[in-house]
Design a protein around this motif. Structure first.
Motif, PDB file in Angstrom:
ATOM      1  N   GLN A   1       0.829  -1.193   0.000  1.00 14.55           N
ATOM      2  CA  GLN A   1       0.000   0.000   0.000  1.00 14.55           C
ATOM      3  C   GLN A   1       0.874   1.256   0.000  1.00 14.55           C
ATOM      4  OE1 GLN A   1      -3.907  -0.459   0.525  1.00 14.55           O
ATOM      5  NE2 GLN A   1      -2.882  -2.040  -0.660  1.00 14.55           N
ATOM      6  N   VAL A   2       0.322   2.348  -0.533  1.00 18.65           N
ATOM      7  CA  VAL A   2       1.071   3.597  -0.591  1.00 18.65           C
ATOM      8  C   VAL A   2       0.482   4.612   0.384  1.00 18.65           C
ATOM      9  CG1 VAL A   2       1.816   3.256  -2.960  1.00 18.65           C
ATOM     10  CG2 VAL A   2      -0.337   4.469  -2.503  1.00 18.65           C
ATOM     11  N   THR A   3       1.334   5.530   0.819  1.00 19.89           N
ATOM     12  CA  THR A   3       0.936   6.593   1.744  1.00 19.89           C
ATOM     13  C   THR A   3       1.401   7.929   1.181  1.00 19.89           C
ATOM     14  OG1 THR A   3       1.177   5.094   3.649  1.00 19.89           O
ATOM     15  CG2 THR A   3       1.105   7.470   4.106  1.00 19.89           C
ATOM     16  N   TYR A   4       0.470   8.700   0.634  1.00 22.10           N
ATOM     17  CA  TYR A   4       0.814  10.041   0.184  1.00 22.10           C
ATOM     18  C   TYR A   4       0.893  10.957   1.404  1.00 22.10           C
ATOM     19  CZ  TYR A   4      -0.652   8.348  -4.458  1.00 22.10           C
ATOM     20  OH  TYR A   4      -0.790   7.647  -5.630  1.00 22.10           O
ATOM     21  N   ARG A   5       1.660  12.038   1.305  1.00 23.57           N
ATOM     22  CA  ARG A   5       1.855  12.922   2.451  1.00 23.57           C
ATOM     23  C   ARG A   5       1.768  14.389   2.050  1.00 23.57           C
ATOM     24  NH1 ARG A   5       5.290   8.380   3.453  1.00 23.57           N
ATOM     25  NH2 ARG A   5       4.697   7.387   5.415  1.00 23.57           N
ATOM     26  N   SER A   6       1.432  15.216   3.024  1.00 18.17           N
ATOM     27  CA  SER A   6       1.299  16.652   2.801  1.00 18.17           C
ATOM     28  C   SER A   6       2.675  17.308   2.706  1.00 18.17           C
ATOM     29  CB  SER A   6       0.513  17.287   3.940  1.00 18.17           C
ATOM     30  OG  SER A   6       1.272  17.231   5.140  1.00 18.17           O
ATOM     31  N   ARG A   7       2.676  18.557   2.265  1.00 16.86           N
ATOM     32  CA  ARG A   7       3.934  19.304   2.185  1.00 16.86           C
ATOM     33  C   ARG A   7       4.593  19.390   3.555  1.00 16.86           C
ATOM     34  NH1 ARG A   7       5.844  24.628   2.597  1.00 16.86           N
ATOM     35  NH2 ARG A   7       7.425  25.177   1.034  1.00 16.86           N
ATOM     36  N   GLU A   8       3.807  19.609   4.589  1.00 18.23           N
ATOM     37  CA  GLU A   8       4.359  19.685   5.945  1.00 18.23           C
ATOM     38  C   GLU A   8       4.990  18.365   6.350  1.00 18.23           C
ATOM     39  OE1 GLU A   8       2.931  20.652  10.548  1.00 18.23           O
ATOM     40  OE2 GLU A   8       1.495  20.745   8.888  1.00 18.23           O
ATOM     41  N   GLN A   9       4.326  17.260   6.040  1.00 23.89           N
ATOM     42  CA  GLN A   9       4.866  15.951   6.394  1.00 23.89           C
ATOM     43  C   GLN A   9       6.147  15.654   5.617  1.00 23.89           C
ATOM     44  OE1 GLN A   9       1.115  13.908   5.484  1.00 23.89           O
ATOM     45  NE2 GLN A   9       1.128  13.070   7.564  1.00 23.89           N
ATOM     46  N   VAL A  10       6.173  16.019   4.348  1.00 20.36           N
ATOM     47  CA  VAL A  10       7.366  15.788   3.533  1.00 20.36           C
ATOM     48  C   VAL A  10       8.520  16.657   4.025  1.00 20.36           C
ATOM     49  CG1 VAL A  10       8.333  16.018   1.211  1.00 20.36           C
ATOM     50  CG2 VAL A  10       6.048  15.053   1.515  1.00 20.36           C
ATOM     51  N   SER A  11       8.225  17.871   4.427  1.00 21.13           N
ATOM     52  CA  SER A  11       9.267  18.787   4.902  1.00 21.13           C
ATOM     53  C   SER A  11       9.976  18.245   6.137  1.00 21.13           C
ATOM     54  CB  SER A  11       8.661  20.159   5.213  1.00 21.13           C
ATOM     55  OG  SER A  11       8.136  20.759   4.042  1.00 21.13           O
ATOM     56  N   ARG A  12       9.285  17.437   6.931  1.00 25.30           N
ATOM     57  CA  ARG A  12       9.900  16.873   8.147  1.00 25.30           C
ATOM     58  C   ARG A  12      11.120  16.030   7.822  1.00 25.30           C
ATOM     59  NH1 ARG A  12       6.337  13.146  11.323  1.00 25.30           N
ATOM     60  NH2 ARG A  12       5.970  12.377   9.212  1.00 25.30           N
ATOM     61  N   PHE A  13      11.114  15.381   6.663  1.00 27.69           N
ATOM     62  CA  PHE A  13      12.223  14.492   6.326  1.00 27.69           C
ATOM     63  C   PHE A  13      13.545  15.253   6.198  1.00 27.69           C
ATOM     64  CE2 PHE A  13       8.651  11.939   4.367  1.00 27.69           C
ATOM     65  CZ  PHE A  13       8.679  10.942   5.326  1.00 27.69           C
ATOM     66  N   PHE A  14      13.496  16.531   5.870  1.00 30.34           N
ATOM     67  CA  PHE A  14      14.717  17.316   5.722  1.00 30.34           C
ATOM     68  C   PHE A  14      15.279  17.751   7.070  1.00 30.34           C
ATOM     69  CE2 PHE A  14      12.485  17.843   1.659  1.00 30.34           C
ATOM     70  CZ  PHE A  14      13.494  17.492   0.781  1.00 30.34           C
ATOM     71  N   GLY A  15      14.431  17.757   8.110  1.00 30.62           N
ATOM     72  CA  GLY A  15      14.903  18.100   9.447  1.00 30.62           C
ATOM     73  C   GLY A  15      15.575  19.453   9.494  1.00 30.62           C
ATOM     74  N   ASP A  16      16.756  19.502  10.130  1.00 28.71           N
ATOM     75  CA  ASP A  16      17.473  20.768  10.272  1.00 28.71           C
ATOM     76  C   ASP A  16      18.526  20.977   9.181  1.00 28.71           C
ATOM     77  OD1 ASP A  16      19.298  18.849  11.009  1.00 28.71           O
ATOM     78  OD2 ASP A  16      19.771  19.733  12.967  1.00 28.71           O
ATOM     79  N   TRP A  17      18.478  20.183   8.125  1.00 27.87           N
ATOM     80  CA  TRP A  17      19.386  20.407   7.006  1.00 27.87           C
ATOM     81  C   TRP A  17      18.969  21.682   6.271  1.00 27.87           C
ATOM     82  CZ3 TRP A  17      21.525  15.581   4.062  1.00 27.87           C
ATOM     83  CH2 TRP A  17      22.069  14.677   4.985  1.00 27.87           C
ATOM     84  N   GLU A  18      19.906  22.301   5.586  1.00 30.96           N
ATOM     85  CA  GLU A  18      19.684  23.588   4.917  1.00 30.96           C
ATOM     86  C   GLU A  18      19.037  23.369   3.546  1.00 30.96           C
ATOM     87  OE1 GLU A  18      23.697  24.848   4.778  1.00 30.96           O
ATOM     88  OE2 GLU A  18      23.768  25.466   6.893  1.00 30.96           O
ATOM     89  N   LEU A  19      17.756  23.731   3.436  1.00 30.05           N
ATOM     90  CA  LEU A  19      17.050  23.563   2.173  1.00 30.05           C
ATOM     91  C   LEU A  19      17.589  24.528   1.125  1.00 30.05           C
ATOM     92  CD1 LEU A  19      13.356  23.079   3.307  1.00 30.05           C
ATOM     93  CD2 LEU A  19      14.570  21.581   1.701  1.00 30.05           C
ATOM     94  N   LEU A  20      17.873  24.020  -0.048  1.00 30.93           N
ATOM     95  CA  LEU A  20      18.256  24.878  -1.157  1.00 30.93           C
ATOM     96  C   LEU A  20      17.002  25.570  -1.687  1.00 30.93           C
ATOM     97  CD1 LEU A  20      20.743  23.026  -0.909  1.00 30.93           C
ATOM     98  CD2 LEU A  20      20.877  22.980  -3.407  1.00 30.93           C
ATOM     99  N   GLU A  21      17.177  26.773  -2.182  1.00 35.28           N
ATOM    100  CA  GLU A  21      16.059  27.467  -2.822  1.00 35.28           C
ATOM    101  C   GLU A  21      15.587  26.674  -4.038  1.00 35.28           C
ATOM    102  OE1 GLU A  21      14.428  30.026  -1.846  1.00 35.28           O
ATOM    103  OE2 GLU A  21      15.680  30.526  -0.117  1.00 35.28           O
ATOM    104  N   PRO A  22      14.290  26.588  -4.247  1.00 34.17           N
ATOM    105  CA  PRO A  22      13.189  27.328  -3.619  1.00 34.17           C
ATOM    106  C   PRO A  22      12.486  26.572  -2.490  1.00 34.17           C
ATOM    107  CG  PRO A  22      12.398  26.257  -5.590  1.00 34.17           C
ATOM    108  CD  PRO A  22      13.856  25.893  -5.478  1.00 34.17           C
ATOM    109  N   GLY A  23      13.160  25.635  -1.838  1.00 37.10           N
ATOM    110  CA  GLY A  23      12.554  24.898  -0.737  1.00 37.10           C
ATOM    111  C   GLY A  23      11.792  23.679  -1.211  1.00 37.10           C
ATOM    112  N   VAL A  24      10.746  23.312  -0.468  1.00 36.77           N
ATOM    113  CA  VAL A  24       9.917  22.160  -0.817  1.00 36.77           C
ATOM    114  C   VAL A  24       8.779  22.657  -1.709  1.00 36.77           C
ATOM    115  CG1 VAL A  24       8.471  20.282   0.042  1.00 36.77           C
ATOM    116  CG2 VAL A  24      10.507  20.979   1.326  1.00 36.77           C
ATOM    117  N   VAL A  25       8.842  22.277  -2.979  1.00 31.62           N
ATOM    118  CA  VAL A  25       7.891  22.759  -3.980  1.00 31.62           C
ATOM    119  C   VAL A  25       7.489  21.595  -4.895  1.00 31.62           C
ATOM    120  CG1 VAL A  25       8.790  25.124  -3.964  1.00 31.62           C
ATOM    121  CG2 VAL A  25       9.798  23.419  -5.510  1.00 31.62           C
TER     122      VAL A  25
END
Length: 270
Positions: free
Chosen positions: A220-244
């Motif tokens: 089975q698959v589990t789709y996730r929201s932008r907020e949930q996906v953003s958690r995977f990056f944690g405190d790493w420095e997101l490159l521009e333009p972020g999670v898009v």
């Protein structure tokens, strides 16, 4: 060298063409030929729920190409750990990376026995670099990290590729802990390249439901929201333009700006 996780008989026992598999469905959506009737039937049901499925998976593939090229050509990354490889297609990670930096070293990881059949294409490395293939599950990060050390130097930066794979990991398997384990093993200056089907886009909740109706209980698959996906990056420095959306991550020229229902981002470990 291909690393074998299990005996050949075990791989044959696990291969069942009557059950749809996400890697073969993905190949069908990309216009490949390595799928079976069960995969085609399941893939067509997803298309019925989301007519832009083919465009979406191609946009995801294009995101992978752009991210790998940028890391190899501009960020000086020479090592890539690509988990959830899928079936070989045009512009595999090693082809993109080694076109910019021939000395790049790539380790592919997947748990679909049919991918192993095509591993020769994944291992066609530039002689100045190296490629390897590990048959393992993303839910077993310890095995992945241990075997990847045969090819990758964990004292030097590595790009961890988790492109359209984590939706195959349900919450009960704690995907955040899996990603954290993988990230913690990497040195400063490493990168995380990640994309994930978006739950909070259009009718994706219904698409998820329809896809799961076609898949075996253990796939089975589990789709996730932008907020949930953003958690995977944690405190790493997101490159521009972020999670898009995949199409909006540094699209350059020739890329349609039309958003696709997949979140994507690239982050650097401080």
């Amino acid at each position: 060298m291909v690393q074998w996780e299990s005996p050949q008989e075990d791989r044959a026992a696990r291969f069942d063409s009557s059950r749809p598999h996400i890697a073969r469905m993905y190949d069908y959506w990309l216009g490949g030929k390595n799928y079976y009737p069960a995969d085609q039937e399941a893939a067509e049901k997803v298309i019925a729920a989301l007519p832009e499925t083919r465009a979406s998976v191609r946009a995801n593939r294009a995101f992978l190409h752009r991210a790998v090229h940028q890391l190899a050509a501009d960020a000086g990354i020479r090592q890539f750990l690509d988990i959830g490889t899928g079936l070989p297609s045009t512009g595999n990670t090693h082809e993109v990376a080694q076109s910019a930096a021939p000395e790049s070293r790539i380790v592919y990881v997947d748990n679909d026995p049919i991918v192993l059949v095509h591993a020769e294409a994944l291992l066609a490395s530039d002689p100045r670099g190296a490629t390897d293939y590990i048959e393992a599950d993303v839910r077993d990060p310890a095995t992945i990290l241990d075997r990847a050390r045969a090819t990758l130097d964990f004292d030097r930066p590595i790009a961890l590729m988790l492109v359209a794979i984590l939706h195959c990991v349900p919450e009960r398997d704690d995907p955040l802990a899996i990603v954290t384990t993988l990230k913690d093993a990497l040195p400063s200056g490493s990168y995380l390249v990640l994309s994930h089907p978006a739950l909070d886009a259009g009718d994706m909740a219904e698409v998820q439901q329809r896809q799961n109706q076609t898949m075996p209980a253990d796939a089975q698959v589990t789709y996730r929201s932008r907020e949930q996906v953003s958690r995977f990056f944690g405190d790493w420095e997101l490159l521009e333009p972020g999670v898009v959306s995949t199409t909006q991550w540094r699209p350059g020229t020739g890329v349609s700006p039309r958003p696709m229902p997949l979140w994507a981002g690239v982050a650097r470990k401080p």
